[in-house]
Structures are given as C-alpha cells and as structure tokens.
Design an enzyme around this catalytic site. Structure first.
Site, PDB file in Angstrom:
ATOM      1  N   GLU A 174       0.823  -1.221   0.000  1.00 51.68           N
ATOM      2  CA  GLU A 174       0.000   0.000   0.000  1.00 51.68           C
ATOM      3  C   GLU A 174       0.854   1.269   0.000  1.00 51.68           C
ATOM      4  O   GLU A 174       0.329   2.372   0.150  1.00 51.68           O
ATOM      5  CB  GLU A 174      -0.929   0.008   1.220  1.00 51.68           C
ATOM      6  CG  GLU A 174      -2.022  -1.043   1.158  1.00 51.68           C
ATOM      7  CD  GLU A 174      -2.951  -0.861  -0.030  1.00 51.68           C
ATOM      8  OE1 GLU A 174      -3.406   0.276  -0.259  1.00 51.68           O
ATOM      9  OE2 GLU A 174      -3.219  -1.857  -0.727  1.00 51.68           O
ATOM     10  N   ARG A 234      17.882   8.346 -23.060  1.00 49.03           N
ATOM     11  CA  ARG A 234      17.845   8.874 -24.429  1.00 49.03           C
ATOM     12  C   ARG A 234      18.492  10.248 -24.533  1.00 49.03           C
ATOM     13  O   ARG A 234      18.899  10.669 -25.613  1.00 49.03           O
ATOM     14  CB  ARG A 234      16.409   8.939 -24.947  1.00 49.03           C
ATOM     15  CG  ARG A 234      15.739   7.585 -25.139  1.00 49.03           C
ATOM     16  CD  ARG A 234      14.301   7.734 -25.608  1.00 49.03           C
ATOM     17  NE  ARG A 234      14.221   8.486 -26.847  1.00 49.03           N
ATOM     18  CZ  ARG A 234      14.413   7.982 -28.054  1.00 49.03           C
ATOM     19  NH1 ARG A 234      14.730   6.696 -28.192  1.00 49.03           N
ATOM     20  NH2 ARG A 234      14.312   8.741 -29.133  1.00 49.03           N
ATOM     21  N   ASP A 251      11.577  13.720 -31.233  1.00 54.27           N
ATOM     22  CA  ASP A 251      10.576  12.883 -30.574  1.00 54.27           C
ATOM     23  C   ASP A 251       9.340  13.700 -30.224  1.00 54.27           C
ATOM     24  O   ASP A 251       9.404  14.918 -30.034  1.00 54.27           O
ATOM     25  CB  ASP A 251      11.134  12.293 -29.272  1.00 54.27           C
ATOM     26  CG  ASP A 251      12.139  11.186 -29.533  1.00 54.27           C
ATOM     27  OD1 ASP A 251      12.164  10.665 -30.661  1.00 54.27           O
ATOM     28  OD2 ASP A 251      12.900  10.855 -28.599  1.00 54.27           O
TER      29      ASP A 251
END
Length: 226
Positions: free
Chosen positions: A116, A154, A169
């Site tokens: 949790e 990246r 991108d």
C-alpha cells in the site's frame, strides 16, 4: 550517468537490463545501473520490511527503518550523492520536461514502493522528488522506474546513435506530437508514402513535417496547444 534502484524485487530488472539500447549504453560505460534490495537492511529473524497501518485499513506499508538505512547507505556507495526519486502515484507526473531535468543529474536513486506504499515519514524525512508515471496504479514502483530510466538515457550524450533523434521525438519539440514517418516500400497494400517525402526538396519536407506535427497534435492531444 548512474542509476541506483532501491526495491524489494531487484530480480524484476534482470531481463530489462540485458536488452537493446540500454544494454549497449551499459556496455559502453555511458550508463551505470546498480540494484539494491531494501530487505538487506531489515532486522529481525524474518527480515520484515512491512507492517499494518495505524488506524486500520487494507494492506501493509513499507516501514521506516530499513528504508532510511537503505537510502543512506546507498547514498554513501558512490562519491557523488544522488537525487532521490520516489515512484508514487501522488507525485509529479512524468513528462518530457521532467525527463530533461532528470537527465541533467549525474546520479539518480529510484525508490520503488510496494504493497500500500510507504510510511509517510519516509517522504517527510528523506524529502524525495515524488514522480508518477501517470494517473493509474501499478503493483509497485519497478515498472515506473524502468520508464524513468528508458526516457532519461535517451538524453544522455552518445547513448543514441544519432544525437538528433531525441530532438524530434514527440513532446521534445514545442510540446507537439511527432510527424508521421515512412520507410520502404513506397507503396504497401494501396497505402503510399506522401510524394513530398520523395521530392528531395528539403524545405518542402520540413514544411510538411511541421504541418503534420501540428495537425496530429490538434487531432490527438489538443491540450498540448493550450
């Protein structure tokens, strides 16, 4: 760039670290990834790292002592202290702007929750940057941690073969989606590559890409243009 993954399930990363671009970056020494099992800092016969929440409620919470001890020990495991990231659905949503900020760091510690979640004193005492992969719940922070690594590397210099790849991108250029792209053959099942891309006219190609990027963003993510 160095990533330290703090998790109860380090084995989940075994295959992930052996694939594709990430493996090449690790082999080339551009990226260093270390895994740490929070349970190694647990005490007692059963090495317990979780307990029931005060006040009642379902599930279990990760406890303070092993988590604090793990984070503090891992911070000392390298000369350069790292920025602590807690993967949490309550955190700042991961987007390209945040990815760019994280890529400026030399070292990131990725703290992965389970069950949790964490005793809230872990957040209060360690002051991590809380990061959410999106408005949904995962079984733990491991998959979101992989998303952070995948996006950040990246932007690490020399990881991509073509350093301009990340520039175009989606979300990297004026927060727009990327224009459509095509490769051989010129025609497939009646679907043709747009003539402008075969023209050799780089100005027209650039104009077409700009228009298609804007069009696609308007159609799919108009909120980005607000």
């Amino acid at each position: 760039m160095r990533f330290d993954i703090l998790t109860l399930f380090p084995g989940l990363f075994e295959s992930y670290l052996q694939q594709s671009l990430l493996k090449k970056a690790i082999d080339a020494g551009l990226v260093d990834i270390q895994r740490w099992n929070i349970r190694d800092w647990a005490t007692g016969v059963h090495k317990s790292v979780d307990d029931k929440p005060y006040g009642g409620g379902p599930g279990m919470l990760i406890t303070c002592e092993p988590t604090f001890d793990c984070v503090e020990a891992v911070q000392k495991a390298a000369p350069q202290p790292g920025r602590l990231i807690m993967l949490s659905p309550q955190g700042r949503q991961l987007d390209q702007q945040l990815v760019s900020e994280l890529a400026e760091e030399e070292r990131l510690l990725l703290l992965c929750g389970r069950y949790e979640g964490f005793d809230d004193r872990i957040r209060e005492g360690l002051q991590p940057l809380e990061v959410s992969a999106g408005d949904f719940i995962c079984n733990g922070g491991e998959v979101p941690a992989m998303l952070v690594i995948d996006a950040v590397i990246r932007l690490v210099p020399d990881v991509l073969g073509d350093e301009t790849s990340s520039k175009y991108d989606s979300f990297s250029d004026s927060a727009r989606l990327e224009y459509p792209q095509y490769t051989r053959p010129r025609e497939f099942r009646g679907m043709k590559v747009p003539d402008v891309l075969l023209s050799g006219n780089h100005q027209e190609i650039a104009r077409w890409r700009e228009q298609e990027s804007l069009k696609r963003t308007q159609e799919r993510r108009s909120d980005l243009l607000d």
